[in-house]
Write an enzyme that holds these catalytic residues in place. Structure first.
Site, PDB file in Angstrom:
ATOM      1  CG  ASP A 177      -2.072   0.936   1.135  1.00  0.00           C
ATOM      2  OD1 ASP A 177      -2.294   1.486   0.045  1.00  0.00           O
ATOM      3  OD2 ASP A 177      -2.763   1.148   2.150  1.00  0.00           O
TER       4      ASP A 177
ATOM      5  CG  ASN B 283       2.192   1.568  -5.208  1.00  0.00           C
ATOM      6  OD1 ASN B 283       3.069   1.366  -4.395  1.00  0.00           O
ATOM      7  ND2 ASN B 283       1.742   0.645  -6.042  1.00  0.00           N
TER       8      ASN B 283
ATOM      9  CG  ASN C 108      -7.372  -1.976  -6.356  1.00  0.00           C
ATOM     10  OD1 ASN C 108      -6.452  -2.745  -6.080  1.00  0.00           O
ATOM     11  ND2 ASN C 108      -7.747  -1.002  -5.526  1.00  0.00           N
ATOM     12  CD1 TRP C 109     -11.850  -5.633 -10.786  1.00  0.00           C
ATOM     13  CD2 TRP C 109     -10.980  -4.865 -12.692  1.00  0.00           C
ATOM     14  NE1 TRP C 109     -11.124  -6.649 -11.370  1.00  0.00           N
ATOM     15  CE2 TRP C 109     -10.587  -6.202 -12.536  1.00  0.00           C
ATOM     16  CE3 TRP C 109     -10.552  -4.166 -13.836  1.00  0.00           C
ATOM     17  CZ2 TRP C 109      -9.785  -6.873 -13.457  1.00  0.00           C
ATOM     18  CZ3 TRP C 109      -9.744  -4.824 -14.756  1.00  0.00           C
ATOM     19  CH2 TRP C 109      -9.372  -6.159 -14.571  1.00  0.00           C
TER      20      TRP C 109
ATOM     21  NE  ARG D 274      -3.254  -1.456   4.271  1.00  0.00           N
ATOM     22  CZ  ARG D 274      -4.516  -1.491   3.882  1.00  0.00           C
ATOM     23  NH1 ARG D 274      -5.336  -2.372   4.405  1.00  0.00           N
ATOM     24  NH2 ARG D 274      -4.981  -0.646   2.982  1.00  0.00           N
TER      25      ARG D 274
ATOM     26  CD  GLU E 282       1.868 -13.288  15.730  1.00  0.00           C
ATOM     27  OE1 GLU E 282       1.758 -12.106  16.132  1.00  0.00           O
ATOM     28  OE2 GLU E 282       1.422 -14.267  16.351  1.00  0.00           O
TER      29      GLU E 282
END
Ligand code: FPP
Length: 234
Positions: free
Chosen positions: A13, A15, A61-62, A181, A200
């Protein structure tokens, strides 16, 4: 390094924020993010991490602007044709999870080709989540199960956790030990909802384009210091 996870799953995540914070179009962040993918895959292999799952494109995301979706599709196309064909030579088995039918035919063909030619590799596994979401995967798994029941292959009472696992896109792949993330967000965002049950979690403040092997080591070190009990007591 002690206690290296067997399987790391990553939500790549940040960008877009990486690009806008530099006054660049969001698509530049994705281009830079694709370079990070290559860097992190190399680092993971050096650290002998057997399975890596990357969340590259969600079903949601489409709905992004078509220019951004087109840039991402072109990056995937380029990556599948060039970079992944290189990985093929390095004993990496490539898997794709998600609803691949939504991609243009040439991308689907390339996914099928790469899965087929790497089928027998077992040293490392790269799982790319493309047009993927955990709820969509579970919905498709339920549809498959119901079809099996309708066809008389399964009785409802035969349905167990194991039969559900067999219907998932990740059938045959062990659950992730560690989920990373990037970008400071602390959510699962519809990623591997079934498979992350005992993973985890590690949240890095770094945007994905800036994520390095050193940042990966920080996550692995944090993982090594955790006490995994899987609901039991020692
Ligand atoms: C999330 O950042 C990232 C994506 C939706 C795309 C991920 C794609 C790549 C890393 C590059 C291509 C990948 C491969 C496998 C070649 P965001 O756009 O949501 O960032 P933001 O939250 O800062 O807006």
């Amino acid at each position: 390094m002690a206690l290296v996870p067997q399987h790391i799953a990553i939500i790549m995540d940040g960008n877009g924020r990486w690009a806008t914070s530099r006054g660049l179009p969001r698509t530049e962040g994705h281009r830079k993010g694709a370079e990070t993918v290559t860097r992190i895959l190399e680092a993971a292999q050096k650290r002998d991490i057997k399975y890596i799952t990357l969340y590259a494109f969600s079903t949601e995301n489409w709905k992004r602007p078509s220019e951004e979706v087109d840039t991402l599709l072109n990056l995937f196309r380029q990556y599948l044709k060039k970079d992944l064909s290189e990985l093929e030579k390095k004993s990496v088995r490539i898997h794709f999870i998600g609803d691949r039918k939504r991609f243009p035919q040439d991308i689907q063909d390339e996914m099928n080709r790469l899965e087929k030619i790497t089928f027998e590799h077992d040293k490392y596994h790269l799982i790319l989540a493309l047009s993927y979401s955990g709820r969509d995967e579970l919905k498709r798994a339920v549809q498959k199960l119901i079809t099996h029941v309708k066809d008389g292959i399964l009785e409802p009472s035969d349905i167990s956790e194991e039969t559900i696992v067999e219907m998932l896109d990740t059938a045959g792949i062990p659950d992730p030990d560690l989920m990373i993330r990037t970008s400071g967000e602390q959510r699962i965002s519809n990623f591997l909802l079934w498979q992350l049950a005992y993973a985890e979690m590690y949240f890095s403040p770094v945007y994905w384009p800036d994520f390095t092997a050193e940042e990966l080591d920080k996550a692995i070190e944090a993982y090594a210091s955790r006490d995994r009990r899987f609901g039991k007591i020692k």
